[in-house]
Design a protein around this motif. Structure first.
Motif, mmCIF file in Angstrom:
data_model
loop_
_atom_site.group_PDB
_atom_site.id
_atom_site.type_symbol
_atom_site.label_atom_id
_atom_site.label_comp_id
_atom_site.label_asym_id
_atom_site.label_seq_id
_atom_site.Cartn_x
_atom_site.Cartn_y
_atom_site.Cartn_z
ATOM 1 N N SER A 4 6.342 12.571 30.354
ATOM 2 C CA SER A 4 7.705 12.047 30.362
ATOM 3 C C SER A 4 7.655 10.524 30.422
ATOM 4 C CB SER A 4 8.487 12.590 31.561
ATOM 5 O OG SER A 4 8.088 11.944 32.750
ATOM 6 N N GLU A 5 8.647 9.907 29.789
ATOM 7 C CA GLU A 5 8.691 8.452 29.742
ATOM 8 C C GLU A 5 8.894 7.856 31.133
ATOM 9 O OE1 GLU A 5 11.219 4.853 27.553
ATOM 10 O OE2 GLU A 5 11.662 6.959 27.116
ATOM 11 N N SER A 18 12.636 2.786 24.136
ATOM 12 C CA SER A 18 11.783 3.955 23.899
ATOM 13 C C SER A 18 11.204 3.935 22.494
ATOM 14 C CB SER A 18 12.584 5.240 24.124
ATOM 15 O OG SER A 18 13.081 5.304 25.437
ATOM 16 N N PRO A 37 14.441 13.559 23.576
ATOM 17 C CA PRO A 37 15.061 13.580 24.912
ATOM 18 C C PRO A 37 14.755 14.900 25.601
ATOM 19 C CG PRO A 37 16.709 13.927 23.204
ATOM 20 C CD PRO A 37 15.446 13.575 22.492
ATOM 21 N N ASN A 156 12.861 10.763 28.384
ATOM 22 C CA ASN A 156 12.358 11.190 27.075
ATOM 23 C C ASN A 156 10.971 11.798 27.227
ATOM 24 O OD1 ASN A 156 14.450 10.260 25.174
ATOM 25 N ND2 ASN A 156 13.911 8.232 25.962
#
Length: 794
Positions: A4-5, A18, A37, A156
């Motif tokens: 995950s970001e 992103s 997402p 994201n």
């Protein structure tokens, strides 16, 4: 590699969007295969607490709920979820909320009772595919807070498509280290402190196969609660990395593997007997794996075992009998380095794979083995409780970190950049590479997490990545372009192709590797010393290199006949392959270009203006003569393995054989199920390209004199022999001698034949007189009588 970001940005947070971060990673060689997402778009959904639940008076499956949404005034909401209960905290979509699937929440009456919102399941929010009821939130969830903010749903998910050489980026630590090096942003890497021993319990570790397992760390942890719930933040990070939450102990080892890149394994300490061994498998040894598959282990498989039994396939998967369960209270935690060569291919051999084997066979950071066991211990004690014993470490010779020399001048020449020593030193420092400067050269020692730095080109690649491929200028090539002179004595290949196309042939392109049977049939090559076999053919029927183009053309003809094409004209221009110890540029193999053609069916397309006649030897002979015109060709008898023994000829140009022509041998016509034997030819392409430079010859203004001459000669006398004998003996006035009739029968003696020639005589300076013409004819007849015992036909 998924993550995950938000987890990544907790370690390094460059001021990039992103999409920009995705582009940065891709251009650094860490291709972002997907950026998506974690949840679809929706709004106006908050954390709510159910205060009261009452059965709907007119519906058995509905409840009327009083819900606190953080405004101070409870809202009435009708809910049909089976797990709704007073005291629960759940997501609540308020009036005006837009949910996934273009679904808008409105104040409405449900069976006569007003409902001001909707209590939501994970499926209704689009964060799960299935749901049996409402999404239950933790008791400490703040009422009224946006559910997107609380569950971090604006996050994201990155998915990297890593090349096998970048095993160091199979962890958040590795990716963060790369981003920090490229952007110059400081990283906030996990700080792992040594966990002090609370108990003295240890389990001995023995390295019986030190080359395959040169480092093994183990630790006993007692009094753990395996049923403990992991924190939501950890569960969320695991799920967004594509790993399903199983139990606290398994989840913690998976989390550390994703965070630091070091696979770990947990054994139930109560099920172990004696010391833990890293050894090769014993003959006939079997193991029941965690995936419930029992395997017979090969002798080259590295095993983890105790004094009594095997415990796990090292670096691949643990055994079922020694695995932890929810009842486990004492465990033995493993963190080890296994040599990539000892792990590579073993999992695939047994038809499965694992995240651990995926990392170990590419190379795991052996400098972080101890750090990983300390990090896992820290998390276990925080979440599951218990006390840890001291770390037992067994080690042998670790992989050598041989210094690699980089020459600044060579790096600048390869990349086309004026880098300079200081710029290169700064890039290496950003990657945490240890180096020593020797003038303009760098002696770089690869770190323990990089197994792909072995030669100078590897370091140049690192410089290019960090400098940025987008920043490397790409000037258009510049150079003088001159129109090359086309040799007048050589025809271009396209012109020869066009000439054949004009005569009704269509070009085909076939593979240069063919069936061995074709070589035997059409070239007479069947011995292993004659065939040129491929070391690694793409298919069993494409195992040898062709020495003739005939096989491909016959195959094309068969395909056309199956598609009801009854008139086929094909040609192919390609290389053939022959053994020749003196050949260049490929030593031992001669690869001449050949032009081959095939004619099948009618001589002319069907039409009302022409009769039906099958193509024959002489039709194709005419095509070949047209290709080589104005050169004079000769044709001689030929025996060829692919051609009819009585209808084949070699093609001679200036006394040199340049090809062959003939009907397909009847045996092969029958074998390949052809209704009619096609006519084939194959020519040396170099001879086809060479043409004589045109020479001026004066065109006579005066009329020619044409006389016919019929002679009787022996039946076995070949025409070409007669014409060759006349060369140099013809009177100067004779410009051309053409055969126009051959006759045997009544009026011609047995074993004789009559040949009728048309004699063309002409002079460029004057009109010929009858006396001159008669004298020339007498000289011609005299020559024929003396050389061939010819007689004038009465």
């Amino acid at each position: 590699m998924k993550f995950s970001e938000s987890w990544l940005r907790s370690l390094v947070d460059p001021k990039l969007t992103s999409a920009e971060l995705s582009h940065l990673l891709t251009m650094a060689g860490l291709e972002v295969e997907e950026l998506a997402p974690v949840a679809p778009a929706f709004n106006n959904v908050v954390v709510a607490q159910v205060l009261e639940v009452v059965k709907h008076p007119d519906a058995d499956r509905l409840n009327v709920c009083q819900v606190d949404i953080g405004t101070g005034t409870p809202q009435q909401i009708v809910c049909g979820a089976p797990n709704v209960a007073a005291g629960l905290k759940v997501p609540c979509a308020l009036p005006g909320a837009e949910l996934p699937g273009d679904f808008t929440i409105k104040i409405a009456k449900v069976r006569g009772i007003e409902s001001s919102g909707m209590l939501c399941s994970a499926k209704e929010l689009g964060i799960a595919e299935e749901a049996s009821g409402l999404l239950i939130l933790p008791a400490d969830a703040p009422v009224g807070q946006s559910i997107r903010q609380y569950l971090d749903l604006d996050d994201n998910q990155f998915e990297l498509k890593l090349t096998p050489n970048r095993a160091d980026c199979l962890s958040l630590l590795g990716v963060a280290r790369e981003i920090g090096a490229i952007t110059g942003v400081a990283t906030n890497l996990p700080q792992v402190a040594e966990v002090p021993a609370g108990i003295a319990d240890i389990r001995a570790v023995v390295l019986d196969a030190p080359e395959a397992c040169p480092l093994y760390c183990g630790r006993v942890v007692k009094g753990v609660n395996a049923r403990a719930a992991i924190p939501d933040w950890m569960k969320r990070r695991l799920e967004r990395s594509g790993i399903r939450s199983i139990s606290a102990l398994v989840d913690i080892t998976n989390y550390v593997m994703l965070e630091l890149g070091q696979p770990l394994h947990v054994f139930d300490d109560a099920k172990l007997a004696g010391a833990v061994h890293a050894r090769m498998a014993k003959p006939g040894e079997k193991l029941l794996l965690l995936n419930e598959q029992t395997i017979a282990v090969d002798a080259d498989v590295l095993m983890i075992a105790d004094d009594a039994k095997p415990l796990a396939m090292a670096g691949i998967m643990g055994g079922e009998e020694s695995g932890v369960t929810l009842e486990t209270t004492d465990l033995f935690l493993e963190s080890a380095f296994f040599a990539p060569k000892a792990i590579a291919g073993r999992a695939r051999r047994y038809g499965f794979g694992s995240d651990a084997s995926h990392r170990f066979e590419r190379g795991v950071d052996f400098g972080g083995t101890r750090r990983a066991i300390e990090r896992a211990t820290q998390l276990i004690l925080e979440i599951c409780g218990g006390q840890a014993g001291p770390v037992v470490e067994a080690s042998a010779a670790m992989p050598a970190r041989n210094p690699v020399r980089l020459r600044t001048a060579r790096a600048e020449r390869v990349l086309g950049l004026p880098l300079g020593v200081e710029r290169i030193a700064g890039l290496f420092k950003g990657l945490a590479l240890s180096f020593e400067q020797q003038g303009d050269d760098f002696l770089v020692t690869p770190p323990s997490w990089r197994f792909d730095m072995e030669i100078e080109e590897d370091l140049i690649e690192e410089i290019a990545r960090l400098y940025g491929y987008d920043n490397i200028p790409a000037p258009a090539p510049r150079g003088r372009m001159a129109m090359m002179r086309q040799p007048e004595a050589q025809r271009p290949a396209y012109r020869i192709r066009q000439m054949l196309a004009d005569r009704g042939y269509q070009e085909v392109v076939n593979f240069a590797f063919v069936e061995a049977a074709w070589e035997a049939d059409f070239a007479g090559r069947s011995g292993e010393n004659e065939l040129i076999r491929l070391a690694n053919p793409i298919a069993s029927q494409m195992a040898v290199m062709r020495s003739t183009l005939f096989g491909g053309l016959i195959s094309n003809l068969v395909t056309n006949l199956k598609r009801k094409q009854n008139r086929v004209r094909l040609f192919e221009l390609g290389r053939t392959f022959h053994r020749d110890p003196l050949a260049v540029p490929v030593a031992g193999f001669h690869q001449p270009w050949k032009l081959a053609g095939l004619a099948f069916g009618g001589a002319l397309p069907e039409g009302w203006g022409s009769g039906v006649r099958k193509v024959d030897f002489y039709d194709v002979k005419g095509d070949i003569e047209a290709l080589l015109a104005p050169a004079e060709l000769r044709f001689a008898k030929l025996r060829h393995p692919a051609l009819h023994p009585g209808r084949a000829a070699s093609i001679l140009l200036d006394g040199r054989e340049i090809g062959c022509l003939g009907e397909l041998h009847p045996e092969w016509a029958q074998k390949y199920d052809l209704p009619q034997a096609p006519v084939l030819f194959e020519l040396d392409f170099a001879a086809l390209r060479a043409v004589n430079v045109p020479a001026y010859a004066e065109v006579s203004k005066f009329p020619p004199v044409i006389r016919d001459l019929a002679i009787v000669v022996d039946h076995d006398l070949a025409l070409q022999t007669l014409l060759d004998g006349l060369q140099g003996q013809l009177p100067a006035l004779v410009q051309d001698v053409q055969l126009f009739d051959v006759y045997t029968g009544k009026g011609v003696p047995e074993n004789k034949k009559s040949l009728a020639f048309r004699i063309v005589m002409q002079d460029t300076q004057r009109t010929l007189q009858d006396t001159e013409v008669d004298l020339a004819m007498q000289q011609l007849v005299s020559c024929l009588e003396q050389a061939f015992a010819a007689q004038l036909r009465a």
